[in-house]
Design a protein around this motif. Structure first.
Motif, PDB file in Angstrom:
ATOM      1  N   HIS A  68     -32.606  -1.221 -81.240  1.00 43.43           N
ATOM      2  CA  HIS A  68     -32.905  -2.522 -80.617  1.00 43.43           C
ATOM      3  C   HIS A  68     -34.031  -3.209 -81.358  1.00 43.43           C
ATOM      4  O   HIS A  68     -35.082  -2.628 -81.611  1.00 43.43           O
ATOM      5  CB  HIS A  68     -33.247  -2.331 -79.136  1.00 43.43           C
ATOM      6  N   VAL A  69     -33.790  -4.467 -81.673  1.00 49.23           N
ATOM      7  CA  VAL A  69     -34.742  -5.246 -82.466  1.00 49.23           C
ATOM      8  C   VAL A  69     -35.895  -5.764 -81.610  1.00 49.23           C
ATOM      9  O   VAL A  69     -37.051  -5.747 -81.996  1.00 49.23           O
ATOM     10  CB  VAL A  69     -34.006  -6.422 -83.154  1.00 49.23           C
ATOM     11  N   SER A  70     -35.543  -6.252 -80.422  1.00 44.96           N
ATOM     12  CA  SER A  70     -36.532  -6.921 -79.574  1.00 44.96           C
ATOM     13  C   SER A  70     -37.121  -5.964 -78.555  1.00 44.96           C
ATOM     14  O   SER A  70     -36.413  -5.126 -77.981  1.00 44.96           O
ATOM     15  CB  SER A  70     -35.878  -8.096 -78.841  1.00 44.96           C
ATOM     16  N   LEU A  71     -38.427  -6.108 -78.320  1.00 46.24           N
ATOM     17  CA  LEU A  71     -39.115  -5.295 -77.313  1.00 46.24           C
ATOM     18  C   LEU A  71     -40.092  -6.176 -76.560  1.00 46.24           C
ATOM     19  O   LEU A  71     -40.840  -6.957 -77.166  1.00 46.24           O
ATOM     20  CB  LEU A  71     -39.849  -4.124 -77.977  1.00 46.24           C
ATOM     21  N   PHE A  72     -40.035  -6.059 -75.243  1.00 52.93           N
ATOM     22  CA  PHE A  72     -40.864  -6.875 -74.353  1.00 52.93           C
ATOM     23  C   PHE A  72     -41.705  -5.963 -73.465  1.00 52.93           C
ATOM     24  O   PHE A  72     -41.240  -4.901 -73.039  1.00 52.93           O
ATOM     25  CB  PHE A  72     -39.979  -7.730 -73.425  1.00 52.93           C
ATOM     26  N   TRP A  73     -42.891  -6.417 -73.133  1.00 57.36           N
ATOM     27  CA  TRP A  73     -43.706  -5.782 -72.096  1.00 57.36           C
ATOM     28  C   TRP A  73     -43.890  -6.790 -70.957  1.00 57.36           C
ATOM     29  O   TRP A  73     -44.137  -7.981 -71.202  1.00 57.36           O
ATOM     30  CB  TRP A  73     -45.089  -5.395 -72.629  1.00 57.36           C
ATOM     31  N   TYR A  74     -43.750  -6.271 -69.730  1.00 55.50           N
ATOM     32  CA  TYR A  74     -43.955  -7.068 -68.531  1.00 55.50           C
ATOM     33  C   TYR A  74     -44.928  -6.332 -67.615  1.00 55.50           C
ATOM     34  O   TYR A  74     -45.012  -5.103 -67.613  1.00 55.50           O
ATOM     35  CB  TYR A  74     -42.647  -7.277 -67.754  1.00 55.50           C
ATOM     36  N   GLN A  75     -45.622  -7.102 -66.785  1.00 54.73           N
ATOM     37  CA  GLN A  75     -46.495  -6.546 -65.747  1.00 54.73           C
ATOM     38  C   GLN A  75     -45.907  -6.944 -64.388  1.00 54.73           C
ATOM     39  O   GLN A  75     -45.598  -8.114 -64.170  1.00 54.73           O
ATOM     40  CB  GLN A  75     -47.907  -7.119 -65.891  1.00 54.73           C
ATOM     41  N   GLN A  76     -45.741  -5.974 -63.498  1.00 49.98           N
ATOM     42  CA  GLN A  76     -45.183  -6.264 -62.180  1.00 49.98           C
ATOM     43  C   GLN A  76     -46.156  -5.795 -61.104  1.00 49.98           C
ATOM     44  O   GLN A  76     -46.328  -4.601 -60.872  1.00 49.98           O
ATOM     45  CB  GLN A  76     -43.812  -5.601 -62.005  1.00 49.98           C
ATOM     46  N   ALA A  92     -38.995  -3.496 -71.911  1.00 51.02           N
ATOM     47  CA  ALA A  92     -37.570  -3.808 -72.021  1.00 51.02           C
ATOM     48  C   ALA A  92     -37.217  -3.997 -73.493  1.00 51.02           C
ATOM     49  O   ALA A  92     -38.049  -4.457 -74.282  1.00 51.02           O
ATOM     50  CB  ALA A  92     -37.235  -5.076 -71.237  1.00 51.02           C
ATOM     51  N   SER A  93     -36.007  -3.627 -73.854  1.00 55.64           N
ATOM     52  CA  SER A  93     -35.564  -3.865 -75.227  1.00 55.64           C
ATOM     53  C   SER A  93     -34.213  -4.563 -75.220  1.00 55.64           C
ATOM     54  O   SER A  93     -33.463  -4.479 -74.241  1.00 55.64           O
ATOM     55  CB  SER A  93     -35.486  -2.552 -76.021  1.00 55.64           C
ATOM     56  N   SER A  94     -33.938  -5.273 -76.291  1.00 55.20           N
ATOM     57  CA  SER A  94     -32.625  -5.905 -76.444  1.00 55.20           C
ATOM     58  C   SER A  94     -32.180  -5.767 -77.889  1.00 55.20           C
ATOM     59  O   SER A  94     -32.994  -5.637 -78.796  1.00 55.20           O
ATOM     60  CB  SER A  94     -32.637  -7.367 -75.993  1.00 55.20           C
ATOM     61  N   LEU A  95     -30.872  -5.839 -78.072  1.00 50.22           N
ATOM     62  CA  LEU A  95     -30.271  -5.482 -79.346  1.00 50.22           C
ATOM     63  C   LEU A  95     -30.652  -6.424 -80.477  1.00 50.22           C
ATOM     64  O   LEU A  95     -30.946  -5.997 -81.594  1.00 50.22           O
ATOM     65  CB  LEU A  95     -28.742  -5.435 -79.203  1.00 50.22           C
ATOM     66  N   VAL A  96     -30.650  -7.717 -80.181  1.00 50.16           N
ATOM     67  CA  VAL A  96     -30.845  -8.693 -81.258  1.00 50.16           C
ATOM     68  C   VAL A  96     -32.162  -9.424 -81.056  1.00 50.16           C
ATOM     69  O   VAL A  96     -32.819  -9.311 -80.035  1.00 50.16           O
ATOM     70  CB  VAL A  96     -29.676  -9.696 -81.312  1.00 50.16           C
ATOM     71  N   LYS A  97     -32.534 -10.200 -82.042  1.00 47.60           N
ATOM     72  CA  LYS A  97     -33.792 -10.922 -81.949  1.00 47.60           C
ATOM     73  C   LYS A  97     -33.647 -12.084 -80.986  1.00 47.60           C
ATOM     74  O   LYS A  97     -32.554 -12.619 -80.792  1.00 47.60           O
ATOM     75  CB  LYS A  97     -34.236 -11.416 -83.330  1.00 47.60           C
ATOM     76  N   ALA A  98     -34.740 -12.460 -80.367  1.00 52.61           N
ATOM     77  CA  ALA A  98     -34.746 -13.563 -79.419  1.00 52.61           C
ATOM     78  C   ALA A  98     -34.277 -14.835 -80.111  1.00 52.61           C
ATOM     79  O   ALA A  98     -34.664 -15.110 -81.240  1.00 52.61           O
ATOM     80  CB  ALA A  98     -36.138 -13.757 -78.841  1.00 52.61           C
ATOM     81  N   TYR A 122     -27.269 -14.786 -74.571  1.00 51.42           N
ATOM     82  CA  TYR A 122     -27.027 -13.696 -73.635  1.00 51.42           C
ATOM     83  C   TYR A 122     -28.106 -12.640 -73.756  1.00 51.42           C
ATOM     84  O   TYR A 122     -28.922 -12.463 -72.870  1.00 51.42           O
ATOM     85  CB  TYR A 122     -25.631 -13.115 -73.843  1.00 51.42           C
ATOM     86  N   ASN A 123     -28.099 -11.910 -74.856  1.00 52.11           N
ATOM     87  CA  ASN A 123     -29.200 -11.024 -75.234  1.00 52.11           C
ATOM     88  C   ASN A 123     -29.822 -10.279 -74.056  1.00 52.11           C
ATOM     89  O   ASN A 123     -31.000 -10.451 -73.742  1.00 52.11           O
ATOM     90  CB  ASN A 123     -30.276 -11.844 -75.956  1.00 52.11           C
ATOM     91  N   GLU A 124     -29.003  -9.457 -73.385  1.00 52.38           N
ATOM     92  CA  GLU A 124     -29.467  -8.733 -72.208  1.00 52.38           C
ATOM     93  C   GLU A 124     -30.641  -7.835 -72.532  1.00 52.38           C
ATOM     94  O   GLU A 124     -30.657  -7.149 -73.563  1.00 52.38           O
ATOM     95  CB  GLU A 124     -28.319  -7.886 -71.644  1.00 52.38           C
ATOM     96  N   GLN A 125     -31.613  -7.840 -71.646  1.00 57.12           N
ATOM     97  CA  GLN A 125     -32.760  -6.949 -71.771  1.00 57.12           C
ATOM     98  C   GLN A 125     -32.529  -5.712 -70.910  1.00 57.12           C
ATOM     99  O   GLN A 125     -32.180  -5.819 -69.736  1.00 57.12           O
ATOM    100  CB  GLN A 125     -34.044  -7.659 -71.339  1.00 57.12           C
ATOM    101  N   PHE A 126     -32.739  -4.542 -71.492  1.00 61.55           N
ATOM    102  CA  PHE A 126     -32.604  -3.267 -70.800  1.00 61.55           C
ATOM    103  C   PHE A 126     -34.018  -2.761 -70.484  1.00 61.55           C
ATOM    104  O   PHE A 126     -34.841  -2.609 -71.383  1.00 61.55           O
ATOM    105  CB  PHE A 126     -31.859  -2.245 -71.664  1.00 61.55           C
ATOM    106  N   PHE A 127     -34.247  -2.489 -69.212  1.00 63.91           N
ATOM    107  CA  PHE A 127     -35.584  -2.123 -68.767  1.00 63.91           C
ATOM    108  C   PHE A 127     -35.757  -0.613 -68.664  1.00 63.91           C
ATOM    109  O   PHE A 127     -34.828   0.118 -68.301  1.00 63.91           O
ATOM    110  CB  PHE A 127     -35.874  -2.748 -67.401  1.00 63.91           C
ATOM    111  N   GLY A 128     -36.998  -0.179 -68.941  1.00 63.59           N
ATOM    112  CA  GLY A 128     -37.378   1.185 -68.650  1.00 63.59           C
ATOM    113  C   GLY A 128     -37.842   1.306 -67.207  1.00 63.59           C
ATOM    114  O   GLY A 128     -37.965   0.304 -66.501  1.00 63.59           O
ATOM    115  N   PRO A 129     -38.141   2.549 -66.760  1.00 65.27           N
ATOM    116  CA  PRO A 129     -38.521   2.769 -65.357  1.00 65.27           C
ATOM    117  C   PRO A 129     -39.932   2.308 -65.029  1.00 65.27           C
ATOM    118  O   PRO A 129     -40.286   2.202 -63.865  1.00 65.27           O
ATOM    119  CB  PRO A 129     -38.391   4.277 -65.196  1.00 65.27           C
ATOM    120  N   GLY A 130     -40.730   2.025 -66.061  1.00 67.11           N
ATOM    121  CA  GLY A 130     -42.074   1.535 -65.823  1.00 67.11           C
ATOM    122  C   GLY A 130     -43.126   2.631 -65.744  1.00 67.11           C
ATOM    123  O   GLY A 130     -42.812   3.805 -65.519  1.00 67.11           O
TER     124      GLY A 130
END
Lengths: 118, 113
Positions: free
Chosen positions: A29-37, A93-99, A104-112
């Protein structure tokens, strides 16, 4: 297949301590995101990596927050001198292609990682 | 500014149908996502809309009206396992290099027997 994994799942820190949170995205996966919840809230964007390049860090709440992805795979979110307001679940979260390459570019989340600062 | 609104909580009965609404105001629009999140777990993808209309996927359907800034998620034949938080998220067209997702606060759905 393996999804996004994060470690540790739970972290308790004393105010003022430094913490490091790890994210293993889906392989390739090319893209990686961090979120705060925060409790009872939706995830809020922190930062975005395209491979090893940090292209957007507009969501980092202060200069105590630092993220890296040196080899374009595993990423670490570091929080220095933790404060009580940093208590939250940190999602990766990661997604296959670059933003921007696909709407579509679905983001797949980890458990946190649930961070509690005392 | 960026704003996404959805109800905080909803209750429904097993076997029934429930509709969760989402309204949004963002600086740009490049798609709307619905995610399901069980307590203590990762959000999981449910649906994606970028054009107006209804997308159906088994027991779940999602509708979008871009002119009204409105979407809904429809869950049919509710099961107890559908009790979870449902997150509405808009991909921001002008979110820098990111096209980042902007999430609502989530709707906590409780399915009762």
């Amino acid at each position: 297949g393996a999804g996004v994994s994060q470690s540790p799942r739970y972290k308790v820190a004393k105010r003022g301590q430094d913490v490091a949170l790890r994210c293993d995205p889906i392989s390739g996966h090319v893209s990686l995101f961090w979120y705060q919840q925060a409790l009872g809230q939706g995830p809020e964007f922190l930062t975005y990596f395209q491979n090893e390049a940090q292209l957007d860090k507009s969501g980092l709440p202060s200069d105590r927050f630092f993220a890296e992805r040196p080899e374009g795979s595993v990423s670490t979110l570091k929080i220095q001198r933790t404060q009580q307001e940093d208590s939250a679940v940190y999602l990766c979260a990661s997604s296959l292609v670059k933003a921007g390459s696909s709407s579509y570019n679905e983001q797949f989340f980890g458990p946190g990682t649930r961070l509690t600062v005392l | 500014g960026q704003n996404i609104d959805q109800p905080t909580e909803m209750t429904a009965t097993e076997g029934a149908i429930v509709q969760i609404n989402c309204t949004y105001q963002t600086s740009g629009f490049n798609g709307l996502f619905w995610y399901q999140q069980h307590a203590g777990e990762a959000p999981t993808f449910l649906s994606y809309n970028v054009l107006d209309g209804l997308e159906e996927k088994g027991r779940f359907s999602s509708f979008l009206s871009r002119s009204k800034g409105y979407s809904y998620l429809l869950l049919k034949e509710l099961q107890m396992k559908d009790s979870a938080s449902y997150l509405c998220a808009v991909r921001d067209l002008y979110g820098g290099a990111t096209n980042k997702l902007i999430f609502g606060t989530g709707t906590l759905l409780a399915v009762q027997p």
